[in-house]
Design a protein around this motif. Structure first.
Motif, PDB file in Angstrom:
ATOM      1  N   MET A  55     -23.638 -44.908  30.160  1.00  0.00           N
ATOM      2  CA  MET A  55     -23.024 -46.199  29.888  1.00  0.00           C
ATOM      3  C   MET A  55     -24.100 -47.281  29.770  1.00  0.00           C
ATOM      4  SD  MET A  55     -19.792 -47.659  31.869  1.00  0.00           S
ATOM      5  CE  MET A  55     -19.914 -49.337  32.377  1.00  0.00           C
ATOM      6  N   LYS A  56     -25.086 -47.162  30.617  1.00  0.00           N
ATOM      7  CA  LYS A  56     -26.170 -48.145  30.557  1.00  0.00           C
ATOM      8  C   LYS A  56     -26.927 -48.007  29.223  1.00  0.00           C
ATOM      9  CE  LYS A  56     -30.024 -50.157  33.087  1.00  0.00           C
ATOM     10  NZ  LYS A  56     -30.670 -50.489  31.856  1.00  0.00           N
ATOM     11  N   VAL A  57     -27.155 -46.749  28.824  1.00  0.00           N
ATOM     12  CA  VAL A  57     -27.831 -46.532  27.536  1.00  0.00           C
ATOM     13  C   VAL A  57     -27.030 -47.195  26.416  1.00  0.00           C
ATOM     14  CG1 VAL A  57     -28.557 -44.800  25.852  1.00  0.00           C
ATOM     15  CG2 VAL A  57     -28.906 -44.386  28.282  1.00  0.00           C
ATOM     16  N   ALA A  58     -25.706 -47.000  26.451  1.00  0.00           N
ATOM     17  CA  ALA A  58     -24.874 -47.557  25.376  1.00  0.00           C
ATOM     18  C   ALA A  58     -24.960 -49.076  25.358  1.00  0.00           C
ATOM     19  CB  ALA A  58     -23.425 -47.106  25.556  1.00  0.00           C
ATOM     20  N   ASN A  59     -24.884 -49.691  26.527  1.00  0.00           N
ATOM     21  CA  ASN A  59     -24.961 -51.152  26.566  1.00  0.00           C
ATOM     22  C   ASN A  59     -26.308 -51.653  26.055  1.00  0.00           C
ATOM     23  OD1 ASN A  59     -22.411 -51.301  27.570  1.00  0.00           O
ATOM     24  ND2 ASN A  59     -23.043 -51.361  29.717  1.00  0.00           N
ATOM     25  N   ASP A  60     -27.363 -51.011  26.528  1.00  0.00           N
ATOM     26  CA  ASP A  60     -28.698 -51.425  26.083  1.00  0.00           C
ATOM     27  C   ASP A  60     -28.868 -51.207  24.584  1.00  0.00           C
ATOM     28  OD1 ASP A  60     -29.342 -52.142  28.554  1.00  0.00           O
ATOM     29  OD2 ASP A  60     -30.652 -50.431  29.012  1.00  0.00           O
ATOM     30  N   PHE A  61     -28.296 -50.109  24.121  1.00  0.00           N
ATOM     31  CA  PHE A  61     -28.404 -49.788  22.703  1.00  0.00           C
ATOM     32  C   PHE A  61     -27.842 -50.930  21.861  1.00  0.00           C
ATOM     33  CE2 PHE A  61     -26.726 -47.887  18.808  1.00  0.00           C
ATOM     34  CZ  PHE A  61     -27.841 -47.202  18.362  1.00  0.00           C
ATOM     35  N   GLU A 115     -41.493 -30.466  23.115  1.00  0.00           N
ATOM     36  CA  GLU A 115     -42.832 -30.938  22.705  1.00  0.00           C
ATOM     37  C   GLU A 115     -42.796 -32.417  22.341  1.00  0.00           C
ATOM     38  OE1 GLU A 115     -41.057 -27.932  21.690  1.00  0.00           O
ATOM     39  OE2 GLU A 115     -41.898 -28.017  19.660  1.00  0.00           O
ATOM     40  N   LEU A 116     -41.720 -32.799  21.643  1.00  0.00           N
ATOM     41  CA  LEU A 116     -41.642 -34.191  21.188  1.00  0.00           C
ATOM     42  C   LEU A 116     -41.395 -35.134  22.361  1.00  0.00           C
ATOM     43  CD1 LEU A 116     -39.586 -33.752  17.904  1.00  0.00           C
ATOM     44  CD2 LEU A 116     -42.014 -34.221  18.125  1.00  0.00           C
ATOM     45  N   ILE A 117     -40.581 -34.669  23.319  1.00  0.00           N
ATOM     46  CA  ILE A 117     -40.341 -35.507  24.503  1.00  0.00           C
ATOM     47  C   ILE A 117     -41.671 -35.765  25.180  1.00  0.00           C
ATOM     48  CG2 ILE A 117     -39.220 -35.614  26.746  1.00  0.00           C
ATOM     49  CD1 ILE A 117     -37.026 -33.885  25.692  1.00  0.00           C
ATOM     50  N   GLU A 118     -42.387 -34.674  25.382  1.00  0.00           N
ATOM     51  CA  GLU A 118     -43.701 -34.724  26.010  1.00  0.00           C
ATOM     52  C   GLU A 118     -44.579 -35.769  25.318  1.00  0.00           C
ATOM     53  OE1 GLU A 118     -46.653 -33.256  28.580  1.00  0.00           O
ATOM     54  OE2 GLU A 118     -44.489 -32.959  28.546  1.00  0.00           O
ATOM     55  N   LYS A 119     -44.627 -35.673  24.003  1.00  0.00           N
ATOM     56  CA  LYS A 119     -45.577 -36.477  23.243  1.00  0.00           C
ATOM     57  C   LYS A 119     -45.183 -37.953  23.196  1.00  0.00           C
ATOM     58  CE  LYS A 119     -47.783 -36.427  18.686  1.00  0.00           C
ATOM     59  NZ  LYS A 119     -47.781 -35.736  17.400  1.00  0.00           N
ATOM     60  N   TYR A 120     -43.919 -38.217  22.921  1.00  0.00           N
ATOM     61  CA  TYR A 120     -43.565 -39.608  22.615  1.00  0.00           C
ATOM     62  C   TYR A 120     -43.081 -40.403  23.819  1.00  0.00           C
ATOM     63  CZ  TYR A 120     -44.459 -38.694  17.789  1.00  0.00           C
ATOM     64  OH  TYR A 120     -45.100 -38.397  16.635  1.00  0.00           O
ATOM     65  N   ARG A 121     -42.581 -39.718  24.823  1.00  0.00           N
ATOM     66  CA  ARG A 121     -42.203 -40.448  26.026  1.00  0.00           C
ATOM     67  C   ARG A 121     -43.422 -41.155  26.560  1.00  0.00           C
ATOM     68  NH1 ARG A 121     -37.785 -38.740  30.322  1.00  0.00           N
ATOM     69  NH2 ARG A 121     -36.159 -39.683  29.064  1.00  0.00           N
ATOM     70  N   LYS A 122     -44.518 -40.431  26.616  1.00  0.00           N
ATOM     71  CA  LYS A 122     -45.742 -41.002  27.173  1.00  0.00           C
ATOM     72  C   LYS A 122     -46.287 -42.040  26.238  1.00  0.00           C
ATOM     73  CE  LYS A 122     -46.984 -37.322  30.207  1.00  0.00           C
ATOM     74  NZ  LYS A 122     -46.934 -35.910  29.883  1.00  0.00           N
ATOM     75  N   LYS A 123     -46.306 -41.682  24.955  1.00  0.00           N
ATOM     76  CA  LYS A 123     -46.922 -42.560  23.968  1.00  0.00           C
ATOM     77  C   LYS A 123     -46.280 -43.948  23.995  1.00  0.00           C
ATOM     78  CE  LYS A 123     -48.002 -43.104  19.208  1.00  0.00           C
ATOM     79  NZ  LYS A 123     -47.363 -43.078  17.927  1.00  0.00           N
ATOM     80  N   SER A 124     -44.970 -43.955  24.082  1.00  0.00           N
ATOM     81  CA  SER A 124     -44.310 -45.252  24.052  1.00  0.00           C
ATOM     82  C   SER A 124     -44.293 -45.895  25.430  1.00  0.00           C
ATOM     83  CB  SER A 124     -42.886 -45.095  23.533  1.00  0.00           C
ATOM     84  OG  SER A 124     -42.183 -44.271  24.425  1.00  0.00           O
ATOM     85  N   GLY A 125     -44.849 -45.202  26.405  1.00  0.00           N
ATOM     86  CA  GLY A 125     -44.962 -45.791  27.729  1.00  0.00           C
ATOM     87  C   GLY A 125     -43.637 -45.873  28.446  1.00  0.00           C
ATOM     88  N   ALA A 126     -42.657 -45.142  27.960  1.00  0.00           N
ATOM     89  CA  ALA A 126     -41.340 -45.230  28.582  1.00  0.00           C
ATOM     90  C   ALA A 126     -41.074 -44.004  29.422  1.00  0.00           C
ATOM     91  CB  ALA A 126     -40.262 -45.368  27.515  1.00  0.00           C
ATOM     92  N   GLY A 127     -40.276 -44.155  30.457  1.00  0.00           N
ATOM     93  CA  GLY A 127     -39.828 -43.050  31.277  1.00  0.00           C
ATOM     94  C   GLY A 127     -40.973 -42.282  31.911  1.00  0.00           C
ATOM     95  N   GLY A 155     -36.139 -47.266  20.712  1.00  0.00           N
ATOM     96  CA  GLY A 155     -35.252 -46.125  20.947  1.00  0.00           C
ATOM     97  C   GLY A 155     -35.697 -45.316  22.167  1.00  0.00           C
ATOM     98  N   TRP A 156     -36.980 -44.996  22.245  1.00  0.00           N
ATOM     99  CA  TRP A 156     -37.489 -44.225  23.390  1.00  0.00           C
ATOM    100  C   TRP A 156     -37.300 -44.989  24.692  1.00  0.00           C
ATOM    101  CZ3 TRP A 156     -38.299 -39.314  23.754  1.00  0.00           C
ATOM    102  CH2 TRP A 156     -38.622 -38.577  22.602  1.00  0.00           C
ATOM    103  N   GLU A 157     -37.503 -46.299  24.617  1.00  0.00           N
ATOM    104  CA  GLU A 157     -37.338 -47.126  25.810  1.00  0.00           C
ATOM    105  C   GLU A 157     -35.912 -46.991  26.361  1.00  0.00           C
ATOM    106  OE1 GLU A 157     -38.075 -51.584  25.663  1.00  0.00           O
ATOM    107  OE2 GLU A 157     -39.912 -50.676  24.859  1.00  0.00           O
ATOM    108  N   LEU A 158     -34.936 -47.020  25.453  1.00  0.00           N
ATOM    109  CA  LEU A 158     -33.545 -46.924  25.889  1.00  0.00           C
ATOM    110  C   LEU A 158     -33.289 -45.615  26.613  1.00  0.00           C
ATOM    111  CD1 LEU A 158     -31.680 -48.166  22.700  1.00  0.00           C
ATOM    112  CD2 LEU A 158     -32.259 -49.474  24.726  1.00  0.00           C
ATOM    113  N   LEU A 159     -33.956 -44.553  26.148  1.00  0.00           N
ATOM    114  CA  LEU A 159     -33.698 -43.230  26.701  1.00  0.00           C
ATOM    115  C   LEU A 159     -34.419 -43.014  28.023  1.00  0.00           C
ATOM    116  CD1 LEU A 159     -33.837 -41.060  23.478  1.00  0.00           C
ATOM    117  CD2 LEU A 159     -31.829 -41.928  24.657  1.00  0.00           C
ATOM    118  N   SER A 160     -35.214 -43.985  28.442  1.00  0.00           N
ATOM    119  CA  SER A 160     -36.004 -43.787  29.660  1.00  0.00           C
ATOM    120  C   SER A 160     -35.100 -43.573  30.875  1.00  0.00           C
ATOM    121  CB  SER A 160     -36.926 -44.977  29.883  1.00  0.00           C
ATOM    122  OG  SER A 160     -36.152 -46.148  30.016  1.00  0.00           O
ATOM    123  N   GLU A 161     -33.847 -44.008  30.773  1.00  0.00           N
ATOM    124  CA  GLU A 161     -32.894 -43.786  31.854  1.00  0.00           C
ATOM    125  C   GLU A 161     -32.617 -42.300  32.085  1.00  0.00           C
ATOM    126  OE1 GLU A 161     -31.128 -46.030  33.719  1.00  0.00           O
ATOM    127  OE2 GLU A 161     -32.538 -47.516  32.925  1.00  0.00           O
TER     128      GLU A 161
END
Lengths: 587, 462
Positions: free
Chosen positions: B403-409, B449-461, B431-437
């Motif tokens: 629900m929080k993701v939806a509101n932030d989205f 692999e993509l989670i690994e790569k881009y979660r860190k890259k975007s500094g989220a989660g 987008g990645w920031e929203l998913l940090s929850e």
């Protein structure tokens, strides 16, 4: 050739007078441009013609020539890999001759007239041949051996047949039976007449498509009929294209009937690059495309599905399994409606002509698994899959309803699944397949003895889920007892780890029936262990955190040759994790 | 026969005029109508037989009569003189200059009703157009040669959205040979002025051709206006190598005009009185978007239509959706929630998205990130409606997260205001920031692999 003149023009309908001896469905050439049309009504000296090309600029008084032949097509080597318009004009050649925009009045032979094919006789001089008998072969593409058959009205003794290089218009054999008959490399057939068969057989073998929701839950048989109705954006075309790509039939006929131009382009660009999973050859080598996009003339759209099915029947007669996808039959029905309106016929439901149901039934009846006409017992099948585009997604409209009456598989596309990107968005509660039970033996012999029961169990869990969801809507998830939460977990796993399948992922786009069985049995086994554990007092939250749960969600992304290992690992991990949980609980 | 004038009108009914004694008028031939007071109007042959031509009159039938009005058949079907000079000009719904400028003189005359593009000649649209709007770029990507309509409702800011797209749209790393063709059908002069002002402010007016049929103009003209615009666009794209964005508004008015003429011809009506051939007619417009092999230009269409009573199953949006390659749907709820642009991402769709995104054009994580956002947003919205019934406390932890993701989205991703122009990188990072929850295992649409790569890259989660 009889000649008359145009007396009236109204959109795609032209009325001509003076065509003496005109017969219904004769093909005529209209006006100075020589547009192609077909006689659909005769009233005294007046003949009503539906024109397959745009009529703008035609004037009353211009001439009309009757070719005295019904709409027919040339069948022979060279059909595969082609892209045709609704009346079998090759679009690639049309482009060479007239540029990027379709020009009018062009008549182009459907088959390349110059290519010399290697003909290998299978019969010799002096042999007695009967209708439908195969007298020789041509390697049309590396995937398909084109069989040259004796026409249906010919029998007698072969007086001449010889190996060599021939064009489609050359004679390869002669038959003597009082009179001499020549057999060419190609033959002609009228598109509106079904090619006859000896007898139809019950379809008992599934058409494997590599699409999990279809193969597992709602399979269509080879020679069966299926309908995919759905509102726009629900994935009709993607599903049709996935079938065209991965269905395990020998030949695919894909009819783009009144749909988007860019979609046909997509097929044209992707198919040559894709490989058949078994033979590793480009998929295009077994494919024929018929493209009559929405902005192309409406009468040719009406003809396009007949063009497609005639080619399908031709390959069926050679003994192949053929699958035809028509996207979309609603556009075809609308073409019928438009022509009918111009003829000022009394409309039936929603303006569609009263004969809509009959025409649809006749179309689907041309499918089937059959013993074809031939002295040696030869079996071919023609599977028909028709997309339906109901206005507003309302399945109660005439085209959907008439289609459902004659098809035996119903893949109901669901807009709400599509909007949450659950693809393929085939609703598992409303779809059905009437073939599933009849094919039980095939699954028993080729997949596993427990296949049918697994399938049934999974469907029951999904059904249970929908009931539980209603309760959740009322009282909230937390109020559910633990065993029910376990059911929801398993259902969720079936939905997300099994039914959802990405058409765009290299691995996930196709799943063999063996992998499907491994996947489903793992998910169900986990569900059983979960239920047992819950009975012994373990919470579903705890089970949700297990490593093996995550492993299950990875199976679909795993290549076919590594699946068995992963499933083995997952199952042993499951055993281990659940027994740890239980020992902790009892301690 | 071009010089013969007929004064043999036998019947005038609605926009239709029946002319007797005409031996061989061509189907689709243009006619010039001369009124008793010397005024001239245009028309087109809709049905022709020996001795009778049925003419559809563009413009009002006021002042037409039987006896004095003369009709001249021009011997040609509808054509338009096209040239580069059309850019920067304003025309009326029939293609006559409206800005006091000179008439367009050109040797190149093109048929208005062009024959369709051979499907074999089409090139698959695949160039990503960055509109600077997260909800389009990130979730329903537009590509060159696509037709992507905006489904809106009365009172929703679809014009703002269309103008913003026209202002911000660009192809990454592409050369700019860009022009806009604008077709107005039955919109108010206020709306038309808004667009003119927008084009002016962004400096695009010099590269824009406008065809304006306003609500006060005759409705029959509306049948011609989009064809004029598209003929111009095709010329600019395929002969002059330009990338043309065609904005057509409001398609609802066009369809109303189609219904009007169909009713006047006493045709058997289809759904809700619209003619049975409306699908074919609309596709003859929409299918003129695209790209052609071996030619440099492209025609991208953004038709705008207002759904009567916000009903997406109404024949106009319904048939449009079956022809176009997706749709951008505006939501009244979001608009009320002060979210701009109020685009309902879940019912929106771009069918050509996959061709335009991914490694090499946007970013490799684009597809799976978009899928994840879709399903998380959908789940979050479900949770939200559930919370409205049972209260937020009764939700599971997971549902609360979604629900929080939806509101932030809605608040961060969709809501970006009228002036923000986001790059695709920015869009994806938000987008990645929203998913940090969400935990890794809840990101079931994205490969590890993509989670690994881009979660860190975007500094989220984490």
């Amino acid at each position: 050739m009889a000649e008359g003149i145009i007396t009236r023009i109204s959109g795609p309908v032209v009325i001509a007078s003076g065509l003496e001896g005109a017969q219904m469905f004769d093909v005529v050439r209209i006006g100075d441009m020589g547009l192609v049309g077909e006689i659909i009504k005769i009233d005294g000296i007046k003949a009503t013609v539906q024109v397959y090309e745009d009529t703008t600029g035609l004037r009353p008084g211009e001439k009309v020539i009757n070719t005295k032949r019904p709409l027919s097509m040339q069948l022979g080597p060279g059909l595969l890999k082609s892209i045709y318009d609704g009346i079998q004009r090759p679009l690639d050649i049309l482009r060479e001759q007239s540029g990027d925009f379709i020009s009018r009045g062009k008549v182009i032979p459907a088959l390349d007239q110059k290519i010399k094919w290697d003909f290998v006789p299978l019969k010799k001089k002096g042999d007695h041949v009967s209708p439908g008998e195969i007298i020789g072969e041509v390697q049309e593409t590396p995937l398909i051996m084109h069989k040259i058959m004796v026409p249906y009205n010919v029998k007698g003794t072969l007086t001449d047949i010889s190996e060599g290089k021939y064009t489609v218009n050359d004679i390869v054999a002669t038959v003597q039976n009082g009179t001499k008959t020549e057999i060419g490399l190609s033959s002609w057939w009228t598109v509106r007449t079904p090619r006859p068969v000896l007898r139809k057989l019950p379809p008992e073998e599934p058409l494997l498509t590599g699409q999990r929701v279809l193969d597992t839950f709602f399979p269509v048989a080879k020679g069966g009929t299926a309908a995919i109705p759905g509102p726009f954006g629900s994935g009709k075309t993607v599903t049709q294209q996935q079938l065209a790509k991965w269905a395990d039939s020998n030949v695919i006929v894909y009819v783009g009937c009144g749909e988007r131009g860019n979609e046909m382009t997509e097929v044209l660009t992707t198919f040559p690059k894709l490989e058949d999973p078994k033979s590793k050859r480009p998929l295009m080598e077994r494919t024929i495309l018929v493209a009559n996009t929405s902005n192309m003339p409406v009468a040719a759209r009406e003809a396009s599905i007949y063009t497609g099915i005639t080619m399908g029947e031709y390959y069926r007669d050679m003994g192949y399994g053929v699958a035809l996808m028509a996207d979309s039959t609603s556009r075809w029905a609308e073409a019928l409606r438009e022509i009918s309106g111009r003829l000022e016929e009394m409309p039936g439901e929603e303006g569609y002509p009263a004969y809509l149901g009959r025409r649809l039934a006749e179309f689907y009846e041309r499918g089937g698994k059959a013993v074809v006409i031939s002295p040696e017992e030869r079996v071919g099948s023609l599977t028909l899959v028709g997309a339906v585009s109901p206005p507003g997604g309302d399945f109660s409209e005439p085209v959907s309803q008439n289609t459902l009456r004659v098809t035996r598989v119903f893949w109901a596309l669901d807009a709400s699944l599509a909007s949450r990107r659950h693809f393929p968005s085939i609703n598992w509660l409303t779809s059905y397949s009437l073939y599933a039970d009849g094919m039980g033996d095939w699954y028993k012999n080729n997949v596993s003895a427990t296949w049918i029961s697994s399938r049934k169990e999974a469907l029951e869990i999904l059904q249970k889920e929908s009931e539980l969801q209603e309760i959740v809507q009322l009282v909230g998830y937390d109020a559910l007892p633990e065993p029910e939460k376990g059911v929801l977990d398993t259902a969720r796993s079936i939905r997300e780890d099994y039914l959802q399948q990405s058409a765009y992922d290299d691995v996930d786009t196709y799943t063999s029936i063996g992998k499907q069985f491994l996947m489903l049995s793992t998910i169900l086994e986990f569900g059983k262990m979960e239920a047992d554990a819950i009975k012994k007092g373990i919470t579903s939250v705890k089970i949700g955190q297990l490593e093996s749960r995550k492993m299950i969600s990875k199976i679909k992304w795993t290549k076919e040759d590594q699946v068995e290992q992963l499933v083995k690992d997952t199952k042993s991990k499951m055993q281990q994790e659940f027994s740890t949980l239980l020992t902790e609980a009892t301690r | 026969m071009t010089d013969i004038s007929y004064k043999t009108i036998s019947k005038i009914a609605g926009p239709l005029m029946f002319v007797e004694g005409v031996e061989n008028a061509a189907y689709g031939e243009m006619v010039e109508i001369k009124l008793p007071n010397g005024e001239r109007r245009q028309g087109q042959v809709l049905d022709t037989r020996q001795g009778l031509a049925v003419v559809q009159v563009f413009g009002a039938t006021l002042g037409l009569n039987i006896g004095d009005t003369s009709v001249r058949f021009l011997g040609e079907t509808a054509q338009l003189a096209v040239s580069d000079e059309m850019l920067g000009r304003v025309f009326d719904g029939l293609g006559n200059p409206k800005d006091n400028g000179p008439k367009i003189v050109s040797k190149t005359k093109v048929d208005l009703v062009g024959s369709g593009i051979n499907p074999y000649s089409r090139e698959e649209p695949s160039e990503f157009i960055q509109t600077g709007m997260s909800n389009i770029d990130g979730m329903n990507t537009l590509v060159r040669g696509q037709k992507l309509p905006i489904f809106s409702g009365a009172g929703l800011p679809h014009n703002l959205l269309a103008a913003q797209i026209a202002r911000q749209a660009k192809v990454l790393g592409g050369s700019e040979n860009f022009s806009v063709v604008f077709a107005a059908m039955g919109i108010t002069s206020e709306e038309a002025n808004f667009f003119v002002k927008q084009f002016e402010e962004s400096g695009a007016l010099g590269r824009t051709a406008l065809f304006l049929n306003l609500s006060s103009d005759p409705s029959m003209e509306r049948l011609l206006t989009p064809r004029l615009a598209l003929t111009t666009a095709e010329y600019l794209a395929y002969e002059r190598d330009m990338h043309v964005l065609v904005i057509m508004t409001d398609m609802t008015n066009y369809c109303e005009a189609l219904r009007e003429i169909s009713a006047a011809r006493e045709e058997v009506p289809g759904r809700r009185g619209y003619p049975g051939y409306m699908y074919t007619d609309l596709s003859s417009l929409y299918e003129r978007a695209g790209k052609i092999k071996g030619r440099n230009g492209s025609v991208t269409q953004i038709p705008i239509l207002t759904m009567p009573a916000d009903d997406i199953t109404h024949p106009i949006p319904d048939l449009t959706g079956y022809i176009t390659e997706g749709q951008i749907v505006m939501s009244r709820d979001l608009h009320r929630g002060d979210i701009h642009p109020p685009v309902d991402v879940l019912t929106s769709l771009s069918r050509l998205m996959n061709q335009g995104i991914g490694k090499g054009s946007t970013r490799e994580d684009h597809r799976s990130l978009a899928d994840q956002l879709y399903s998380s947003y959908a789940q979050g919205k479900d949770a939200r409606s559930l919370a409205a019934i049972v209260g937020e406390e009764a939700l599971s932890d997971l549902d609360r997260k979604f629900m929080k993701v939806a509101n932030d989205f809605e608040r961060k991703f969709v809501n970006q205001g009228m002036d923000e122009n986001r790059s695709i990188e920015q869009t994806l990072d938000i987008g990645w920031e929203l998913l940090s929850e969400l935990s890794d295992s809840e990101l079931n649409r994205i490969k590890p692999e993509l989670i690994e790569k881009y979660r860190k890259k975007s500094g989220a989660g984490a």
